[in-house]
Design a protein around this motif. Structure first.
Motif, PDB file in Angstrom:
ATOM      1  N   ILE A 180       2.538   9.434  -6.465  1.00  0.00           N
ATOM      2  CA  ILE A 180       3.060  10.794  -6.376  1.00  0.00           C
ATOM      3  C   ILE A 180       3.846  11.152  -7.636  1.00  0.00           C
ATOM      4  O   ILE A 180       3.885  12.311  -8.041  1.00  0.00           O
ATOM      5  N   MET A 181       4.482  10.177  -8.286  1.00  0.00           N
ATOM      6  CA  MET A 181       5.270  10.396  -9.504  1.00  0.00           C
ATOM      7  C   MET A 181       4.484   9.854 -10.692  1.00  0.00           C
ATOM      8  O   MET A 181       4.656   8.700 -11.080  1.00  0.00           O
ATOM      9  N   PRO A 182       3.571  10.656 -11.236  1.00  0.00           N
ATOM     10  CA  PRO A 182       2.621  10.123 -12.205  1.00  0.00           C
ATOM     11  C   PRO A 182       3.175   9.891 -13.610  1.00  0.00           C
ATOM     12  O   PRO A 182       3.739  10.765 -14.228  1.00  0.00           O
ATOM     13  N   ILE A 206       0.837  -1.201   0.000  1.00  0.00           N
ATOM     14  CA  ILE A 206       0.000   0.000   0.000  1.00  0.00           C
ATOM     15  C   ILE A 206       0.874   1.254   0.000  1.00  0.00           C
ATOM     16  O   ILE A 206       0.648   2.196  -0.766  1.00  0.00           O
ATOM     17  N   LEU A 207       1.885   1.283   0.852  1.00  0.00           N
ATOM     18  CA  LEU A 207       2.783   2.443   0.905  1.00  0.00           C
ATOM     19  C   LEU A 207       3.513   2.643  -0.418  1.00  0.00           C
ATOM     20  O   LEU A 207       3.635   3.775  -0.896  1.00  0.00           O
ATOM     21  N   ALA A 208       3.983   1.558  -1.020  1.00  0.00           N
ATOM     22  CA  ALA A 208       4.666   1.672  -2.309  1.00  0.00           C
ATOM     23  C   ALA A 208       3.707   2.186  -3.373  1.00  0.00           C
ATOM     24  O   ALA A 208       4.069   3.019  -4.204  1.00  0.00           O
ATOM     25  N   GLY A 209       2.468   1.718  -3.329  1.00  0.00           N
ATOM     26  CA  GLY A 209       1.478   2.192  -4.293  1.00  0.00           C
ATOM     27  C   GLY A 209       1.203   3.669  -4.152  1.00  0.00           C
ATOM     28  O   GLY A 209       1.114   4.395  -5.146  1.00  0.00           O
ATOM     29  N   VAL A 210       1.087   4.155  -2.935  1.00  0.00           N
ATOM     30  CA  VAL A 210       0.831   5.570  -2.711  1.00  0.00           C
ATOM     31  C   VAL A 210       2.032   6.408  -3.159  1.00  0.00           C
ATOM     32  O   VAL A 210       1.872   7.451  -3.795  1.00  0.00           O
ATOM     33  N   LEU A 211       3.242   5.945  -2.864  1.00  0.00           N
ATOM     34  CA  LEU A 211       4.432   6.685  -3.278  1.00  0.00           C
ATOM     35  C   LEU A 211       4.575   6.732  -4.795  1.00  0.00           C
ATOM     36  O   LEU A 211       4.987   7.748  -5.353  1.00  0.00           O
ATOM     37  N   VAL A 242       0.809   0.256 -11.941  1.00  0.00           N
ATOM     38  CA  VAL A 242       1.517  -0.471 -10.888  1.00  0.00           C
ATOM     39  C   VAL A 242       1.005  -0.053  -9.509  1.00  0.00           C
ATOM     40  O   VAL A 242       0.816  -0.890  -8.626  1.00  0.00           O
ATOM     41  N   ALA A 243       0.751   1.228  -9.312  1.00  0.00           N
ATOM     42  CA  ALA A 243       0.253   1.714  -8.025  1.00  0.00           C
ATOM     43  C   ALA A 243      -1.116   1.128  -7.716  1.00  0.00           C
ATOM     44  O   ALA A 243      -1.364   0.687  -6.585  1.00  0.00           O
ATOM     45  N   ALA A 244      -1.999   1.117  -8.685  1.00  0.00           N
ATOM     46  CA  ALA A 244      -3.331   0.540  -8.465  1.00  0.00           C
ATOM     47  C   ALA A 244      -3.215  -0.941  -8.117  1.00  0.00           C
ATOM     48  O   ALA A 244      -3.893  -1.430  -7.198  1.00  0.00           O
ATOM     49  N   TYR A 245      -2.345  -1.653  -8.803  1.00  0.00           N
ATOM     50  CA  TYR A 245      -2.133  -3.071  -8.509  1.00  0.00           C
ATOM     51  C   TYR A 245      -1.630  -3.263  -7.083  1.00  0.00           C
ATOM     52  O   TYR A 245      -2.140  -4.101  -6.336  1.00  0.00           O
ATOM     53  N   LEU A 246      -0.638  -2.488  -6.680  1.00  0.00           N
ATOM     54  CA  LEU A 246      -0.089  -2.632  -5.340  1.00  0.00           C
ATOM     55  C   LEU A 246      -1.109  -2.299  -4.251  1.00  0.00           C
ATOM     56  O   LEU A 246      -1.175  -2.970  -3.225  1.00  0.00           O
ATOM     57  N   ILE A 247      -1.911  -1.277  -4.480  1.00  0.00           N
ATOM     58  CA  ILE A 247      -2.921  -0.906  -3.492  1.00  0.00           C
ATOM     59  C   ILE A 247      -3.969  -1.999  -3.363  1.00  0.00           C
ATOM     60  O   ILE A 247      -4.352  -2.385  -2.254  1.00  0.00           O
TER      61      ILE A 247
END
Length: 47
Positions: A22-24, A14-19, A31-36
């Motif tokens: 931040i860098m869109p 979750i933290l990796a997804g949120v971070l 990848v962020a959606a997958y991690l979350i």
């Protein structure tokens, strides 16, 4: 809630997804959606 080793991986995901959000860039969003989602499933919020 106690944090155990079993809960650590979803929290990190979750933290990796949120971070990454931040860098869109398009790949970063995917990848962020997958991690979350994996993090929420791992914590048992979704089944």
């Amino acid at each position: 809630m106690t944090i155990s080793i079993a809960n650590l991986q979803p929290i990190v995901a979750i933290l990796a997804g949120v971070l990454i959000l931040i860098m869109p860039r398009l790949l970063n969003y995917i990848v962020a959606a997958y991690l979350i989602v994996i993090g929420l499933i791992g914590l048992g919020i979704f089944r």
